[in-house]
Write a protein that holds these residues in place. Sequence first.
Motif, PDB file in Angstrom:
ATOM      1  N   GLU A   1       0.845  -1.204   0.000  1.00 48.97           N
ATOM      2  CA  GLU A   1       0.000   0.000   0.000  1.00 48.97           C
ATOM      3  C   GLU A   1       0.877   1.250   0.000  1.00 48.97           C
ATOM      4  O   GLU A   1       0.517   2.271  -0.570  1.00 48.97           O
ATOM      5  N   VAL A   2       2.005   1.165   0.680  1.00 46.40           N
ATOM      6  CA  VAL A   2       2.986   2.250   0.589  1.00 46.40           C
ATOM      7  C   VAL A   2       3.960   1.842  -0.511  1.00 46.40           C
ATOM      8  O   VAL A   2       4.604   0.806  -0.421  1.00 46.40           O
ATOM      9  N   GLU A   3       4.028   2.639  -1.551  1.00 46.35           N
ATOM     10  CA  GLU A   3       4.715   2.209  -2.769  1.00 46.35           C
ATOM     11  C   GLU A   3       5.703   3.282  -3.231  1.00 46.35           C
ATOM     12  O   GLU A   3       5.587   4.453  -2.845  1.00 46.35           O
ATOM     13  N   ALA A   4       6.642   2.856  -4.046  1.00 46.32           N
ATOM     14  CA  ALA A   4       7.586   3.822  -4.612  1.00 46.32           C
ATOM     15  C   ALA A   4       6.962   4.476  -5.846  1.00 46.32           C
ATOM     16  O   ALA A   4       6.272   3.806  -6.616  1.00 46.32           O
ATOM     17  N   ASP A   5       7.227   5.735  -6.015  1.00 45.50           N
ATOM     18  CA  ASP A   5       6.795   6.451  -7.224  1.00 45.50           C
ATOM     19  C   ASP A   5       7.264   5.667  -8.453  1.00 45.50           C
ATOM     20  O   ASP A   5       6.542   5.540  -9.447  1.00 45.50           O
ATOM     21  N   HIS A   6       8.459   5.114  -8.334  1.00 45.37           N
ATOM     22  CA  HIS A   6       9.057   4.339  -9.415  1.00 45.37           C
ATOM     23  C   HIS A   6       8.126   3.227  -9.911  1.00 45.37           C
ATOM     24  O   HIS A   6       7.914   3.075 -11.112  1.00 45.37           O
ATOM     25  N   TYR A   7       7.558   2.464  -8.986  1.00 49.40           N
ATOM     26  CA  TYR A   7       6.679   1.360  -9.408  1.00 49.40           C
ATOM     27  C   TYR A   7       5.279   1.853  -9.734  1.00 49.40           C
ATOM     28  O   TYR A   7       4.646   1.396 -10.679  1.00 49.40           O
ATOM     29  N   ASN A   8       4.789   2.782  -8.890  1.00 51.38           N
ATOM     30  CA  ASN A   8       3.404   3.237  -9.070  1.00 51.38           C
ATOM     31  C   ASN A   8       3.226   3.952 -10.416  1.00 51.38           C
ATOM     32  O   ASN A   8       2.205   3.793 -11.074  1.00 51.38           O
ATOM     33  N   PHE A   9       4.251   4.741 -10.795  1.00 49.32           N
ATOM     34  CA  PHE A   9       4.105   5.553 -12.018  1.00 49.32           C
ATOM     35  C   PHE A   9       5.127   5.190 -13.095  1.00 49.32           C
ATOM     36  O   PHE A   9       4.759   4.822 -14.209  1.00 49.32           O
ATOM     37  N   GLU A  10       6.426   5.306 -12.752  1.00 53.23           N
ATOM     38  CA  GLU A  10       7.419   5.230 -13.829  1.00 53.23           C
ATOM     39  C   GLU A  10       7.412   3.891 -14.543  1.00 53.23           C
ATOM     40  O   GLU A  10       7.420   3.832 -15.779  1.00 53.23           O
ATOM     41  N   ARG A  11       7.356   2.838 -13.768  1.00 50.41           N
ATOM     42  CA  ARG A  11       7.374   1.511 -14.397  1.00 50.41           C
ATOM     43  C   ARG A  11       6.059   1.197 -15.121  1.00 50.41           C
ATOM     44  O   ARG A  11       5.964   0.248 -15.886  1.00 50.41           O
ATOM     45  N   MET A  12       5.055   2.008 -14.838  1.00 51.03           N
ATOM     46  CA  MET A  12       3.772   1.853 -15.533  1.00 51.03           C
ATOM     47  C   MET A  12       3.683   2.837 -16.702  1.00 51.03           C
ATOM     48  O   MET A  12       2.599   3.151 -17.184  1.00 51.03           O
ATOM     49  N   ASN A  13       4.858   3.308 -17.123  1.00 52.33           N
ATOM     50  CA  ASN A  13       4.915   4.184 -18.287  1.00 52.33           C
ATOM     51  C   ASN A  13       4.354   5.582 -18.023  1.00 52.33           C
ATOM     52  O   ASN A  13       3.851   6.221 -18.935  1.00 52.33           O
ATOM     53  N   LEU A  14       4.418   5.995 -16.782  1.00 55.80           N
ATOM     54  CA  LEU A  14       3.988   7.350 -16.419  1.00 55.80           C
ATOM     55  C   LEU A  14       5.175   8.094 -15.834  1.00 55.80           C
ATOM     56  O   LEU A  14       5.288   8.256 -14.625  1.00 55.80           O
ATOM     57  N   PRO A  15       6.118   8.530 -16.718  1.00 55.10           N
ATOM     58  CA  PRO A  15       7.292   9.231 -16.184  1.00 55.10           C
ATOM     59  C   PRO A  15       6.880  10.521 -15.481  1.00 55.10           C
ATOM     60  O   PRO A  15       5.755  10.982 -15.626  1.00 55.10           O
ATOM     61  N   LYS A  16       7.828  11.083 -14.752  1.00 54.86           N
ATOM     62  CA  LYS A  16       7.543  12.337 -14.046  1.00 54.86           C
ATOM     63  C   LYS A  16       7.042  13.366 -15.062  1.00 54.86           C
ATOM     64  O   LYS A  16       7.516  13.414 -16.189  1.00 54.86           O
ATOM     65  N   ASP A  17       6.076  14.127 -14.659  1.00 55.14           N
ATOM     66  CA  ASP A  17       5.473  15.163 -15.505  1.00 55.14           C
ATOM     67  C   ASP A  17       4.591  14.620 -16.619  1.00 55.14           C
ATOM     68  O   ASP A  17       4.133  15.375 -17.481  1.00 55.14           O
ATOM     69  N   HIS A  18       4.337  13.317 -16.633  1.00 55.31           N
ATOM     70  CA  HIS A  18       3.394  12.787 -17.610  1.00 55.31           C
ATOM     71  C   HIS A  18       1.996  13.326 -17.256  1.00 55.31           C
ATOM     72  O   HIS A  18       1.581  13.268 -16.103  1.00 55.31           O
ATOM     73  N   PRO A  19       1.302  13.858 -18.268  1.00 61.32           N
ATOM     74  CA  PRO A  19      -0.001  14.483 -17.940  1.00 61.32           C
ATOM     75  C   PRO A  19      -1.005  13.518 -17.317  1.00 61.32           C
ATOM     76  O   PRO A  19      -1.856  13.936 -16.526  1.00 61.32           O
ATOM     77  N   ALA A  20      -0.918  12.215 -17.635  1.00 60.26           N
ATOM     78  CA  ALA A  20      -1.884  11.258 -17.080  1.00 60.26           C
ATOM     79  C   ALA A  20      -1.718  11.069 -15.577  1.00 60.26           C
ATOM     80  O   ALA A  20      -2.583  10.500 -14.915  1.00 60.26           O
ATOM     81  N   ARG A  21      -0.612  11.539 -15.036  1.00 55.58           N
ATOM     82  CA  ARG A  21      -0.462  11.467 -13.574  1.00 55.58           C
ATOM     83  C   ARG A  21      -1.517  12.319 -12.863  1.00 55.58           C
ATOM     84  O   ARG A  21      -1.892  12.042 -11.737  1.00 55.58           O
ATOM     85  N   ASP A  22      -1.957  13.361 -13.559  1.00 52.72           N
ATOM     86  CA  ASP A  22      -2.920  14.271 -12.942  1.00 52.72           C
ATOM     87  C   ASP A  22      -4.200  13.567 -12.511  1.00 52.72           C
ATOM     88  O   ASP A  22      -4.848  13.975 -11.549  1.00 52.72           O
ATOM     89  N   MET A  23      -4.568  12.530 -13.249  1.00 56.51           N
ATOM     90  CA  MET A  23      -5.813  11.820 -12.936  1.00 56.51           C
ATOM     91  C   MET A  23      -5.687  11.029 -11.632  1.00 56.51           C
ATOM     92  O   MET A  23      -6.670  10.571 -11.081  1.00 56.51           O
ATOM     93  N   GLN A  24      -4.459  10.850 -11.215  1.00 55.12           N
ATOM     94  CA  GLN A  24      -4.245   9.989 -10.046  1.00 55.12           C
ATOM     95  C   GLN A  24      -3.394  10.680  -8.995  1.00 55.12           C
ATOM     96  O   GLN A  24      -2.418  10.130  -8.514  1.00 55.12           O
ATOM     97  N   ASP A  25      -3.755  11.877  -8.632  1.00 55.74           N
ATOM     98  CA  ASP A  25      -2.989  12.549  -7.592  1.00 55.74           C
ATOM     99  C   ASP A  25      -3.196  11.801  -6.273  1.00 55.74           C
ATOM    100  O   ASP A  25      -4.255  11.226  -6.029  1.00 55.74           O
ATOM    101  N   THR A  26      -2.178  11.799  -5.449  1.00 60.43           N
ATOM    102  CA  THR A  26      -2.313  11.011  -4.214  1.00 60.43           C
ATOM    103  C   THR A  26      -1.594  11.657  -3.043  1.00 60.43           C
ATOM    104  O   THR A  26      -1.236  12.832  -3.080  1.00 60.43           O
ATOM    105  N   PHE A  27      -1.386  10.894  -2.013  1.00 62.93           N
ATOM    106  CA  PHE A  27      -0.748  11.360  -0.787  1.00 62.93           C
ATOM    107  C   PHE A  27       0.720  10.932  -0.822  1.00 62.93           C
ATOM    108  O   PHE A  27       1.008   9.739  -0.863  1.00 62.93           O
TER     109      PHE A  27
END
Length: 348
Positions: A135-161
């Motif tokens: 449940e506590v995850e690295a940005d690396h796995y949550n986003f980057e490895r899912m093809n959502l590099p930093k500043d990818h616009p699709a990250r906006d849909m999934q803002d989190t804590f």
Amino acid sequence: MTLKAQLESLRDETFEKIQKVADLKELNQIRVEILGKKGPITEVLRGMKELPAEERPVVGSFANEIRDYLAQAVENRKEVLEQAALDAALEKETLDVTLPGKQTPQGSRHILSQVMEEIEDIFVGMGYQIVEGYEVEADHYNFERMNLPKDHPARDMQDTFYISDEILIRTHTSPVQARTMEKHDFSKGALRMISPGKVFRRDTDDATHSHQFHQIEGLVIDKEITMGDLKGTLEVVMKKMFGEDRNIRLRPSYFPFTEPSVEVDVSCFKCGGSGCNVCKHTGWIEILGAGMVHPDVLQMSGIDPTEYSGFAFGLGPDRVAMLRYGVNDIRSFYQNDLRFLNQFKVKE
Ligand code: DAH
């Protein structure tokens, strides 16, 4: 007073005492006092040697008679008192087995757990393994490895804590894909997994949004996996979940980690497709997102996309439960109001 008269009055007085006594201890005291070695009867018997020889047998047998008589009276009284004590105890300790018992309140699995376990069972039956993520995850796995590099616009849909710049509470269960892929040993066969769990988003809670909800991630990787496998698999699963008469349809969509990506709809389980309030008069219910795993996602997890392919999907069990049980506010699942929860009580 003659000895005989003395014995007679002793007998009558003692007999009366015995009849009056209401307590077993007291009764025993009387027995010891009158019939015991230091009692008056023993005394009389002992004093017999003083008597003229011809009187001895008469007095002796009379004294013995009285002793036996009183001993019997004690015995009888004892029985009466014991019976009375037993009756009183039975009366006092009556157990009315027809009275309603005291209920010990017993909990039961939460409706969301029930729905998730039901879905897990379907997949386990199809040879999938269940993988637990973090449940506590690295940005690396949550986003980057899912093809959502930093500043990818699709990250906006999934803002989190965020816990730090690199650590967050996961926004979806998709990072479990990357964690499982990089560990899988393909010499042992295909990868087929689902991963159920909690996810978190910086959403404003309302009837259809909760900052915490659940997803079940699915992933299959092998040689020659096609979109036909995705469609066939989801069709089987939807029929198991919503009824054998259900159909599914795929609509084009977009997720950064799948290409192509689809939204999957299931024909309405309530009206069968003719249109009703559950399906908002469309005949179809949007149920999950899915797609073919993006080659870059495979590559980043050390899998050769020219050799392997796969499909993935993400399903929302909260939504499944809402649809199925006509729950119109997702927050009901998380408020722990027993009046709500007890409607879904199952015998464990
Ligand atoms: N992770 C997506 C979400 O949270 C859901 C999803 C869509 C997962 C498509 C998938 C997928 O694995 O293929 O919105």
